[in-house]
Scaffold this motif. Sequence first.
Motif, mmCIF file in Angstrom:
data_model
loop_
_atom_site.group_PDB
_atom_site.id
_atom_site.type_symbol
_atom_site.label_atom_id
_atom_site.label_comp_id
_atom_site.label_asym_id
_atom_site.label_seq_id
_atom_site.Cartn_x
_atom_site.Cartn_y
_atom_site.Cartn_z
ATOM 1 N N GLN A 56 0.843 -1.187 0.000
ATOM 2 C CA GLN A 56 0.000 0.000 0.000
ATOM 3 C C GLN A 56 0.871 1.226 0.000
ATOM 4 O O GLN A 56 1.839 1.304 0.721
ATOM 5 N N GLY A 65 -4.308 3.931 2.632
ATOM 6 C CA GLY A 65 -4.076 2.541 2.292
ATOM 7 C C GLY A 65 -4.447 2.202 0.863
ATOM 8 O O GLY A 65 -4.901 1.098 0.553
ATOM 9 N N LYS A 66 -4.276 3.156 -0.027
ATOM 10 C CA LYS A 66 -4.573 2.912 -1.442
ATOM 11 C C LYS A 66 -3.675 1.783 -1.974
ATOM 12 O O LYS A 66 -2.453 1.850 -1.838
ATOM 13 N N PRO A 67 -4.260 0.744 -2.579
ATOM 14 C CA PRO A 67 -3.430 -0.356 -3.075
ATOM 15 C C PRO A 67 -2.480 0.131 -4.157
ATOM 16 O O PRO A 67 -2.836 0.984 -4.962
#
Length: 166
Positions: A56, A65-67
């Motif tokens: 992340q 927590g953006k992939p």
Amino acid sequence: APPLHDALKPLAWLLGTWRGEEGKGDYPTIKDFKYKEEVKFDHVGQPNLHLHNNSQFCSSHYETGKPLHREKGFLKIQPGTSHLALVNTQNVGIVELSEGEVKGQEIMLESHTIGRMTFGKDPAVTKIQRTFRLVDADTLEQVVHMETSATAPAQHHLSIQYKKVA
Ligand code: HEM
């Protein structure tokens, strides 16, 4: 789970789900960043370990927590030896074939082949070096160096310590 294949006994210490919260990334051509990552090693009784890796992002997106980076691969061991191969796909459009050695509770891998999409972004990755090391029963460390079409020899890109969560 089925019993671990005998050939994989030297890699048993990798099994499980590992989560790192304090990853540090850098490279001479980019801004330093931090990242979180979960890496899982499991098996179905075959002589290969399945690697799942989800990272992340990172600095500005660290909290959301953006992939970002994802990998799926297989770790194989040449039976009766300490020689390893990693066959790995990355969501950024590259395929990595690395080989190396397991020594105790440490693995060193270096790519000999990297496949790339025709429409991948430059610079191209030309070499990947990884080490995994068991720091203690609950702590795993991964360090990645890479070389690109614009920067050689290989230099540091990633360091992270994970705690075992399952
Ligand atoms: C940038 C490769 C894993 C985060 C890059 C670049 C390459 C690369 C080639 C561009 C460098 C340049 O512009 O000179 C790889 C490889 C990886 C990997 C081969 C795995 C073996 C990761 C992971 C993260 C990450 C796990 C963290 C989540 C970044 C970031 C940048 C970057 C934030 C800068 C992007 C930008 O400024 O546009 N990586 N990377 N990378 N990588 Fe990785």
